[in-house]
Design an enzyme around this catalytic site. Structure first.
Site, PDB file in Angstrom:
ATOM      1  N   GLY A 158       3.848   7.618   4.116  1.00  0.00           N
ATOM      2  CA  GLY A 158       4.886   6.495   3.692  1.00  0.00           C
ATOM      3  C   GLY A 158       4.427   5.361   2.920  1.00  0.00           C
ATOM      4  O   GLY A 158       2.943   5.338   2.830  1.00  0.00           O
ATOM      5  N   ASP A 176      -7.718   6.915  15.381  1.00  0.00           N
ATOM      6  CA  ASP A 176      -7.990   6.488  13.868  1.00  0.00           C
ATOM      7  C   ASP A 176      -8.505   5.076  13.894  1.00  0.00           C
ATOM      8  O   ASP A 176      -7.914   4.175  12.800  1.00  0.00           O
ATOM      9  CB  ASP A 176      -6.766   6.658  13.162  1.00  0.00           C
ATOM     10  CG  ASP A 176      -7.135   6.810  11.751  1.00  0.00           C
ATOM     11  OD1 ASP A 176      -8.368   6.977  11.260  1.00  0.00           O
ATOM     12  OD2 ASP A 176      -6.261   6.635  10.726  1.00  0.00           O
ATOM     13  N   GLY A 197       0.902  -1.305  -0.003  1.00  0.00           N
ATOM     14  CA  GLY A 197      -0.083  -0.074  -0.034  1.00  0.00           C
ATOM     15  C   GLY A 197       1.092   1.313   0.139  1.00  0.00           C
ATOM     16  O   GLY A 197       2.116   1.301   0.146  1.00  0.00           O
TER      17      GLY A 197
END
EC number: 2.7.11.1
Length: 622
Positions: A16, A125, A11
């Protein structure tokens, strides 16, 4: 980094990219996160939140940071490798989870979250993409890029977490939120595990609050005074909504599950349970062995021996474009051929046969050691393979459940999910074929799905099903609450329908003409504004409107518009006054008489010897 061999990219995110790698020494599979920015000292590296939090956290349900490497001013995080995330796990299934599986997943999520909160951090998150899995038996919390220490001083940033899982205090721009925002996100994830659809799929921050109000109802000022203060500070007013029972939206959940979700999805963050308190809820006190099993704790060794990654292929993510901060987020998906939607097959919920939970006992739950069995060197024989993306997240509005029934008849429902949030070109071309620019869609035609973003599955929810109950479902509820209906021009609705109520079957009734009347047919007009705008008329009959090339403007007085005669004199054409005039008080309006007075001019002055007789025109002596 020469101790690891990179195999393929998993991904790419904001901060990053994530690569799949293998240790040259042990052959162990790892996930390597390569940060985009450069780091010129170790002090810079050690100040990263992800490093500060993960180096302190060692738990069976928290992803393990193996080591940090700085090489040529680039920073690399070496994590344990996990097969997939929770979103992919749900997306790749064609059957709903039984409640026993959901209970085990939720137990592991809350165990990891309680451990994080206990050690002074909150995640900020939490979402399915950041919950990494080795099948449904082992779940770990990952991606601590947004994590904060509980003792850190507010104000915090207002943008945290993906919108669908964002707590209301964050949506209202509070700067003093804390760990309860993680509990709210877990409650939203729990509802999604039962339905494979997000509970609050808002298209914006304001729409997210509307979606929450539509499900939970408008909060009372006495229940959450801080929320009303936050709303007033940003000039926001809560929409007035009646709450929906979660059992209606999640019919396959037990009463204990509904109760736990209701408590975690409380408007007031102070009234939400902590992760530790949620673990003591009766929902988990059913005598079921919860937590990761022994062979799944050791499943990574199976992957090292059996998983041979294929050649890198471009991943085809079909979800909303979002930052991909997830350190192990998505195994490279392989392009899937287009195929028909497979209906979800429900599994009989286990709560129908399970024994009633025993009364809450203090000693019953204090067995965390038994929930984490020791590692046994057993290697499963089933190979693990990566699975590509098959479709986007499924939405509310596609399933109609019979009230009071179990999920047995879910196989008969239309549970197909759209494979893209964008409209397909085939669907768009089909709509163009079936619609002409001069008519509404025919009554029997499906409304094309060219709405943007989150409303992509609304047309599926508009199909009537005579075999199923008309109980208040998510489909009917969201349809009632919608601000517009697809395929219906709101201007024409107000023009034709007046004050009539528009429901989901509006395009099936006679309010909308299917074709225009013939040119020159009887035209009935009504006065649309009796007080002003003398020239404004609106079509009132079923014969349609008059094209602009049959109209002609005469003079500037009153800005009248007349119909051009079609082969007959203007005297043969009159305005027909029908029932539309009866509703206006005052004298009747005769456009023919008035307009003729305006149009008729004085006869031109006769010329004298071909020249204008100015004396006859203006007076005076010859």
């Amino acid at each position: 980094m020469n101790r690891y061999t990179t195999m393929r990219q998993l991904g790419d995110g904001t901060y990053g990219s994530v690569l799949m790698g293998k240790s040259n020494e042990s052959g162990e599979l790892v996930a390597i996160k390569r940060m985009k920015r450069k780091f010129y000292s170790w002090d810079e590296c050690m100040n990263l939140r992800e490093v500060k939090s993960l180096k302190k956290l060692n738990h069976a349900n928290v992803i393990k940071l193996k080591e940090v490497i700085r090489e040529n001013d680039h920073l690399y995080f070496i994590f344990e490798y996990m097969k997939e995330n929770l979103y992919q796990l749900m997306k790749d299934r064609n059957k709903l989870f039984p409640e026993s599986v959901i209970r085990n997943i939720m137990y592991q999520i809350l165990q990891g979250l309680a451990f994080i909160h206990k050690h002074g951090f909150f995640h900020r998150d939490m979402k399915p993409e950041n919950l990494l899995c080795m099948g449904p038996e082992l779940v770990k919390i990952a991606d601590f890029g947004l994590a904060r220490e509980l003792r850190s001083q507010p104000p915090y940033t207002d943008y945290v977490s993906t919108r669908w899982y964002r707590a209301p205090e964050v949506l209202l721009r509070s700067s003093v939120y804390s760990s309860p925002i993680d509990v709210w996100a877990v409650g939203s994830i729990m509802a999604e595990l039962y339905t494979f659809r997000p509970l609050f799929p808002g298209t914006s921050e304001v729409d997210e609050i509307f979606k929450i109000c539509q499900v939970l109802g408008t909060p009372k000022k006495s229940d959450w005074p801080e929320g009303y203060q936050l709303a007033s500070s940003m000039n926001f007013r809560f929409p007035q909504c009646i709450p929906i029972n979660l059992k209606t939206l999640i019919p396959n959940a037990s009463s204990e599950a509904i109760q736990l979700m209701t408590e975690m999805l409380n408007w007031d963050p102070k009234k939400r349970p902590t992760a530790s308190q949620a673990l003591k809820h009766p929902y988990f006190q059913v005598g079921q062995v919860l937590g990761p099993s022994a062979h799944h704790l050791d499943a990574k060794q199976t992957l090292h021996k059996q998983l041979q990654p294929p050649e890198p292929k471009p991943s085809s993510s079909e979800r909303d474009p979002k930052p991909l901060p997830n350190i192990l987020d998505q195994p490279a998906g392989q392009p899937q051929p287009k195929q028909g939607h497979q209906p979800l097959q429900a599994i009989q919920p286990p709560q129908n046969t399970v024994v009633q939970p025993p009364p809450k006992q203090q000693g019953h739950h204090k067995q965390p050691q038994t929930m984490f069995p020791s590692i046994v060197k057993t290697i499963p024989t089933n190979p693990v393979s990566t699975v590509g993306h098959k479709g986007a997240r499924r939405r509310w509005g596609q399933t109609v459940f019979k009230s009071g029934d179990s999920c047995d008849n879910i196989e008969d429902c239309d549970l197909g999910a759209s494979h893209s949030k964008k409209p397909s070109m085939d669907a768009f071309k089909e709509k163009k074929k079936k619609e002409s620019p001069f008519r509404f869609p025919e009554a029997g035609l499906p409304v094309s799905n060219h709405l943007k973003g989150e409303n992509r599955n609304l047309h599926a929810s508009l199909k009537s099903d005579t075999n199923l109950s008309t109980a208040s479902t998510a489909k009917q509820y969201y349809l009632k609450q919608s601000r517009y209906l697809p395929g219906v021009n709101p201007k024409n609705v107000s023009l034709v329908a007046g004050g009539k109520d528009i429901n989901s079957h509006s395009w099936n009734n006679q309010l909308f003409p299917k074709s225009l009347g013939s040119m020159g047919a009887d035209l009935a007009f009504k006065r649309s504004n009796a007080a002003g705008n003398l020239g404004s008329y609106s079509a009132y009959s079923q014969t349609g409107c008059v094209p602009s090339f049959l109209k002609k403007e005469v003079g500037s007085a009153g800005q009248r518009i007349h119909l051009a005669p079609l082969g007959a004199s203007a005297a043969d054409y009159t305005w027909s006054t029908k029932t539309g005039q009866g509703q206006f008080s005052g004298r009747t309006y005769n456009p023919t008489a008035k307009n003729l007075n305006i149009v008729n001019r004085t006869q031109p002055v006769p010329s004298v010897h071909g020249r204008t007789d100015w004396v006859a025109k203006y007076g005076g002596h010859r």
